[in-house]
Write an enzyme that holds these catalytic residues in place. Structure first.
Site, PDB file in Angstrom:
ATOM      1  CG  ASP A   1      43.531  31.211  44.796  1.00 10.09           C
ATOM      2  OD1 ASP A   1      43.122  30.612  45.813  1.00 10.09           O
ATOM      3  OD2 ASP A   1      42.985  31.087  43.678  1.00 10.09           O
TER       4      ASP A   1
ATOM      5  CD  GLU B   1      38.091  28.256  45.706  1.00  8.42           C
ATOM      6  OE1 GLU B   1      36.929  27.836  45.815  1.00  8.42           O
ATOM      7  OE2 GLU B   1      38.368  29.420  45.317  1.00  8.42           O
TER       8      GLU B   1
END
Length: 428
Positions: free
Chosen positions: A88, A184
Site C-alpha cells: 500500500d 501497513e
C-alpha cells in the site's frame, strides 16, 4: 540516463509497480484491505512470484501475497528466511495515477516536475544527501503525487533479487519466504500473516529510507482517544452550572507537556502528538498518538494522559474526561535475544560488502517488523534508498535501488552459511 535508455531490472520493476494505484484508507480500517485497488496490486505480484519460480504462491482474500523460493544446492537444510514489504501507499499525499520519471541530477535543487507552472523541488537544505547524488539518475514522480517508493521500492528490490537468483543458480541462499502485505500505512500490515504456514525462522522487512540506515529498534506506539462531555444549559443562566467541553478540552491540551511534541523531538526522544479534534461545546473528542523508545518513558506518557484526565475530573466532575488508549506496536528491540544477534551483524556486514557504511538508526515510526518480532518472528528493517516518504517530493536514486539488490544478495548468502568474503554478483 534518458527515458529511452535501457533500465536495470530493479528500476524497470519499480517504475512499473508504482503506476498501480494501491493507496490505503484510514477511514476504512475495519476492512482488510482498506481499498480494492490493493487487490489489483496483490494479484499482479502473485503472478510476478510465479514467473520468478516461487512455489506455494498464495494471494488471499485480504490481499496478502506469499510464496516460497527454493534454497540453493547445499543450503536446503538451513532455516528459511523471510523478506517482506508492503504494497500500500501512504494516504498523506495524492497517490493515484503516479507518473514516475528519471531526472539526471546535476546539483542544486532537484526538480521533480511542474505543477500549475511552478516547479516542485527538493533543496539541499531539505535533504543534504542530495550532494552525494550529483551526476546520478533519480526516480521522481511528476510532482502531483507521491512516488510510492514507500514501499514499492522494497517490493521491486525483493523481486529483482529473486530474478537474479533465478538467472544465477550458483548464488547461495536458504529457502526464502516472500511476503507482500497490505495496509501497513494504517497499522494493519502483517497482522493477518499466517506465520505458521509461512515457516520462516527469521526475517527482514525491506521498508527503510536512506541507503545504509538499518533499524532493529523502533518507537513503541499507542493511540489515545480523549472524550470530553460537557454540561450544557442556556448561556444566560450558566453560572456555576455549565461545563463547556471545548474549554475543558483546551485545558487538557495545555496540560500535555508542550516541549514533548514532535516538532521539538529528534533522535531517541519521544512525543505526544495531537492528531485530531472534533465536537461542540457539549462533547469534544481529541485524538493523540504517543511514541517513545524506552518502555518506562512510554508507560509514563500513557500515565500522563490518564493523570490529566483525573485532575480535570476532580475539577469538573466524575467522567467529564475519559481516556482510552489502544496500543499499536512495541519497540522490536525489546524482543531481540542473543540468538538473534546475527540478524543485526549480517545486515551490517552486507552493507559494508557493497561499499555502504551502515548506521543503526532507531526508527522514528513503525514497520511490519515490529509487529512480526512481537509475534515471534525476529525481523529488523533494511533500507530501500528512498527519501521524502509520504510526500509529493518523494524520490529514490537509481543506484540506491540497484545497490540494495546487491546488498540483499550478500545478505541471503550469509543465511546459506557462506562466509562474508564470498563473491557476489555485480549485476543490477
Amino acid at each position: 540516463m534518458g527515458e529511452n535508455s535501457q533500465l536495470s531490472d530493479v528500476v524497470e520493476r519499480f517504475m512499473r509497480y508504482v503506476r498501480v494505484d494501491s493507496q490505503s484508507d484510514p477511514n476504512n480500517e475495519d476492512q482488510t484491505p482498506s481499498t480494492p485497488q490493493q487487490h489489483e496490486m496483490a494479484s499482479m505480484l502473485g503472478e510476478e512470484l510465479r514467473t520468478l519460480g516461487c512455489t506455494d504462491v498464495r494471494v488471499d482474500e485480504h490481499a496478502y501475497v506469499t510464496g516460497s523460493f527454493a534454497a540453493s544446492a547445499g543450503a536446503e537444510d538451513r532455516p528459511a528466511l523471510m523478506l517482506c514489504s508492503h504494497i500500500d501507499s501512504s494516504f498523506d499525499a495524492p497517490a493515484s495515477g503516479v507518473r514516475p520519471h528519471i531526472v539526471h541530477y546535476e546539483g542544486g535543487d532537484l526538480v521533480h516536475g511542474l505543477v500549475d507552472g511552478e516547479p516542485v523541488v527538493t533543496t539541499l537544505e531539505q535533504v543534504p544527501d542530495l550532494a552525494d547524488f550529483v551526476g546520478q539518475d533519480i526516480v521522481c514522480s511528476d510532482g502531483t503525487t507521491l512516488l510510492s517508493a514507500d514501499d514499492k521500492a522494497g517490493v521491486a528490490e525483493i523481486c529483482a533479487l529473486l530474478a537474479r537468483l533465478v538467472a544465477n543458480p550458483a548464488l547461495p541462499h536458504p529457502t526464502l519466504k516472500v511476503a507482500f502485505v497490505p495496509d501497513e500505512e494504517i497499522g494493519h500490515g502483517a497482522s493477518l500473516l499466517d506465520l505458521g504456514a509461512l515457516g520462516a525462522r527469521w526475517g527482514y522487512t525491506v521498508d527503510g529510507e536512506a541507503l545504509g540506515e538499518f533499524n532493529y529498534e523502533c518507537f513503541s506506539a499507542s493511540e489515545a482517544t480523549v472524550r470530553v462531555r460537557g454540561v450544557m444549559v442556556h448561556p444566560g443562566s450558566a453560572k456555576n452550572v455549565m461545563v463547556n467541553a471545548i474549554t475543558v478540552a483546551s485545558e487538557f491540551e495545555r496540560m500535555i507537556p508542550a516541549s514533548e511534541r514532535p516538532e521539538h523531538a529528534e533522535g531517541r526522544e519521544g512525543f505526544y502528538h495531537p492528531t485530531g479534534i472534533s465536537g461542540s461545546a457539549s462533547d469534544v473528542t481529541l485524538t493523540y498518538i504517543l511514541r517513545d523508545f524506552d518502555a518506562a518513558d512510554f508507560a509514563r506518557r500513557e500515565k500522563t494522559m490518564r493523570d490529566v484526565a483525573a485532575f480535570l475530573n476532580d475539577r469538573y466532575g466524575a467522567d467529564t474526561v475519559t481516556v482510552s488508549i489502544k496500543e499499536q506496536y512495541r519497540n522490536m528491540a525489546e524482543k531481540f535475544g542473543p540468538n538473534d544477534q546475527q540478524l543485526i551483524d549480517y545486515a551490517l556486514e552486507a552493507n559494508r560488502e557493497v561499499g555502504i557504511e551502515p548506521v543503526a538508526v532507531p526508527a522514528r515510526g513503525g514497520t511490519d517488523g515490529a509487529q512480526l518480532t512481537f509475534r515471534g518472528l525476529p525481523c529488523p528493517n533494511i533500507a530501500t534508498g528512498g527519501y521524502n516518504a509520504h510526500s509529493i517530493r518523494e524520490f529514490v536514486p537509481v543506484r540506491s535501488l540497484e545497490l540494495t539488490v546487491d546488498l540483499l544478495e550478500r545478505l541471503v548468502a550469509k543465511f546459506a552459511g557462506v562466509p562474508a568474503s564470498a563473491p557476489a554478483s555485480t549485476k543490477s
